[in-house]
Write a protein that holds these residues in place. Structure first.
Motif, PDB file in Angstrom:
ATOM      1  N   LEU A 239       0.836  -1.202   0.000  1.00 34.93           N
ATOM      2  CA  LEU A 239       0.000   0.000   0.000  1.00 34.93           C
ATOM      3  C   LEU A 239       0.873   1.255   0.000  1.00 34.93           C
ATOM      4  O   LEU A 239       0.572   2.238  -0.686  1.00 34.93           O
ATOM      5  CB  LEU A 239      -0.915   0.006   1.220  1.00 34.93           C
TER       6      LEU A 239
ATOM      7  N   ALA B 238      -3.646   4.158   3.535  1.00 31.59           N
ATOM      8  CA  ALA B 238      -2.557   3.402   2.913  1.00 31.59           C
ATOM      9  C   ALA B 238      -1.204   3.773   3.501  1.00 31.59           C
ATOM     10  O   ALA B 238      -0.379   2.907   3.795  1.00 31.59           O
ATOM     11  CB  ALA B 238      -2.564   3.625   1.407  1.00 31.59           C
TER      12      ALA B 238
ATOM     13  N   SER C 250       1.040   4.154  -2.881  1.00 30.63           N
ATOM     14  CA  SER C 250       0.810   5.564  -2.561  1.00 30.63           C
ATOM     15  C   SER C 250       1.895   6.466  -3.134  1.00 30.63           C
ATOM     16  O   SER C 250       1.667   7.660  -3.331  1.00 30.63           O
ATOM     17  CB  SER C 250       0.721   5.753  -1.046  1.00 30.63           C
TER      18      SER C 250
END
Length: 208
Positions: A111, A127, A115
């Protein structure tokens, strides 16, 4: 003889570390990443349906997934329980717990990676908070301990090594002195240094 299918700059490295720590005889087949996509090459797909590394062949048994490989190697070859706490103890339960946490950290780090490469909109705060969440937990747990469960090096330390090495780039290392010490300890472990020699290079996650 066992065969380990090893993808460069991946969690395969922790399996070589364990194989060296156990003193096992094995063949190492090394795969380069695609230089454009940094993904695994198609040749790896022939070794296992998931097409991901590591893949361990042990006789007729073929295993993917790092934690499954770690547990297999310890169950089958760690005859003196050097890297596994005694069963039915709090230490063993914590060992199993940290194996599970290490797997969850892959998702947290992924995640964080997304990002940095995509606009996640309203999902971005969640995230970007996941890797620090896990790092804070590990940091506090390591306080006053040599290894994650205690004084004994266990399979959980082998499992945690890669997600911590990967995730450290998504946090401020200065905020995590216990983890920094822990990673230095891992990367200077004699069997880890042998793993570097065996794979002809240290783990470098700078491109991820």
């Amino acid at each position: 003889m066992m065969t380990l299918h090893y993808l460069k700059q991946s969690c395969s490295h922790r399996i070589v570390w364990l194989l060296e720590a156990l003193g096992l005889d094995y063949e190492l087949k090394i795969y380069d990443r695609d230089p454009d996509t940094m993904m695994a090459p198609p040749e790896l797909k022939a070794q296992h349906p998931l097409g991901k590394a590591p893949v361990l062949q042990d006789g007729g048994l073929v295993l993917a997934e790092g934690n499954a490989i770690i547990q297999h190697l310890l169950d089958r070859y760690d005859h003196e329980n050097r890297f596994t706490p005694a069963g039915k103890t709090d230490a063993y339960s914590n060992y199993v717990y940290w194996l599970s946490v290490s797997a969850s950290m892959f998702g947290a780090n992924f995640l964080a990676l997304l990002s940095t490469r995509s606009d996640l909109g309203d999902f971005a705060p969640y995230a970007t908070a996941q890797t620090p969440l896990f790092f804070n937990h590990v940091e506090q747990t390591l306080k006053g301990k040599t290894w994650i469960v205690g004084e004994q090096l266990t399979g959980a330390d082998f499992a945690l090594s890669f997600p911590l090495q990967w995730g450290i780039k998504y946090v401020d290392e200065a905020d995590y002195p216990n983890i920094a010490r822990y990673l230095a300890q891992i990367e200077n472990h004699p069997a880890y240094l042998k793993a570097n020699e065996k794979t002809a290079g240290e783990l470098d996650l700078s491109k991820f």
